[in-house]
Design an enzyme around this catalytic site. Structure first.
Site, PDB file in Angstrom:
ATOM      1  N   TYR A 173      -1.573   0.089  10.378  1.00 41.83           N
ATOM      2  CA  TYR A 173      -1.647  -0.435   9.017  1.00 41.83           C
ATOM      3  C   TYR A 173      -0.429   0.007   8.208  1.00 41.83           C
ATOM      4  CZ  TYR A 173      -3.413  -0.871   4.196  1.00 41.83           C
ATOM      5  OH  TYR A 173      -3.566  -1.158   2.855  1.00 41.83           O
ATOM      6  N   SER A 194       0.842  -1.197   0.000  1.00 44.23           N
ATOM      7  CA  SER A 194       0.000   0.000   0.000  1.00 44.23           C
ATOM      8  C   SER A 194       0.873   1.241   0.000  1.00 44.23           C
ATOM      9  CB  SER A 194      -0.898   0.011   1.242  1.00 44.23           C
ATOM     10  OG  SER A 194      -1.526   1.265   1.402  1.00 44.23           O
TER      11      SER A 194
END
Length: 246
Positions: free
Chosen positions: A166, A145
């Site tokens: 995250y 990501s």
């Protein structure tokens, strides 16, 4: 089916998700795809959908944080064909979606992200390694990501870290990718991470108009999953990377 390349795609239980789009694209390209997710009813339904479209597909229950599930998944694949040609580690957790700072982060949420995004992928690679070695040219793709870039920015970061658990987990996943590729460099197994960019997979969160569709983003992941011998390994590949269009 044994003649078809076998691909396992984790986090593939949402019809609007990237995992399902990746599975469909691999199926279109002639793979037998195994959709893995925590909800077996959903993964079976999606596998039936692909089969109804004329593709070869199956499903397996998999919570990547549950050792018993990981072991059972590897055993399922062993019984299926005795090998695994493609492993796409797409399963991810982003429980701290609204957090904006390391200092204010909920560490329970951070542990959840790390357990799924890093340790889950790590455990699955270990369990499936004999099957990957048994394939003539296996490929491992870890879905990363752009959130990891916040961590890479380090002292250059101007604002707090959004989704810190995250983001740190995806940064660690990138490091895991490079290290794993180095350990497997003599095997012919290519290991890469792909940052598919911002993808419209969560309408409940309010996807942006500029987000890529899952089908478009899936092309980058699938390109990495089907790289020819001599392709890059240990790399973080992003949308538009020439290596993904070779």
């Amino acid at each position: 089916m044994n003649e078809l390349p076998i691909a396992l795609v984790t986090g593939a239980s949402r019809p609007e998700g990237l995992g399902f789009a990746v599975a469909r694209e691999l199926a279109v390209r002639g793979h037998h795809v195994v959709l893995a997710g925590r909800n077996p009813d959903r993964t079976r339904a999606l596998a039936r959908q692909l089969a109804g479209e004329g593709h070869s597909a199956g499903a397996v229950r998999l919570d990547v944080t549950a050792p018993a599930d990981v072991a059972a998944c590897a055993e399922f694949l062993r019984g299926l064909a005795g090998r695994l040609d493609v492993l796409v580690n797409n399963a991810a957790a982003m429980p701290d979606f609204t957090a904006t700072s390391l200092l204010g982060a909920d560490l329970t949420e951070a542990r959840t992200a790390y357990n799924v995004d890093v340790l889950g992928s790590w455990a699955l690679v270990q369990a499936c390694l004999p099957l990957l070695r048994a394939a003539p040219a296996a490929r491992i793709v870890n879905v990363s990501s752009g959130a990891a870039a916040q961590i890479a920015a380090g002292t250059g970061l101007r604002e707090g870290v959004r989704s810190p658990g995250y983001s740190l987990a995806k940064y660690a996943l990138n490091a895991f990718t490079a290290t794993l590729a180095a350990e497997l460099r003599e095997t012919g197994i290519l290991v890469n991470a792909v940052d598919p960019g911002s993808v419209a997979t969560h309408p409940e969160r309010g996807d942006d108009a500029a987000d890529r569709s899952p089908a478009e983003a899936a092309l980058d992941v699938v390109h990495a999953a089907t790289l020819p011998a001599g392709g890059p390994t240990g790399a973080l590949l992003s949308a538009g990377d020439p290596a993904l269009r070779a």
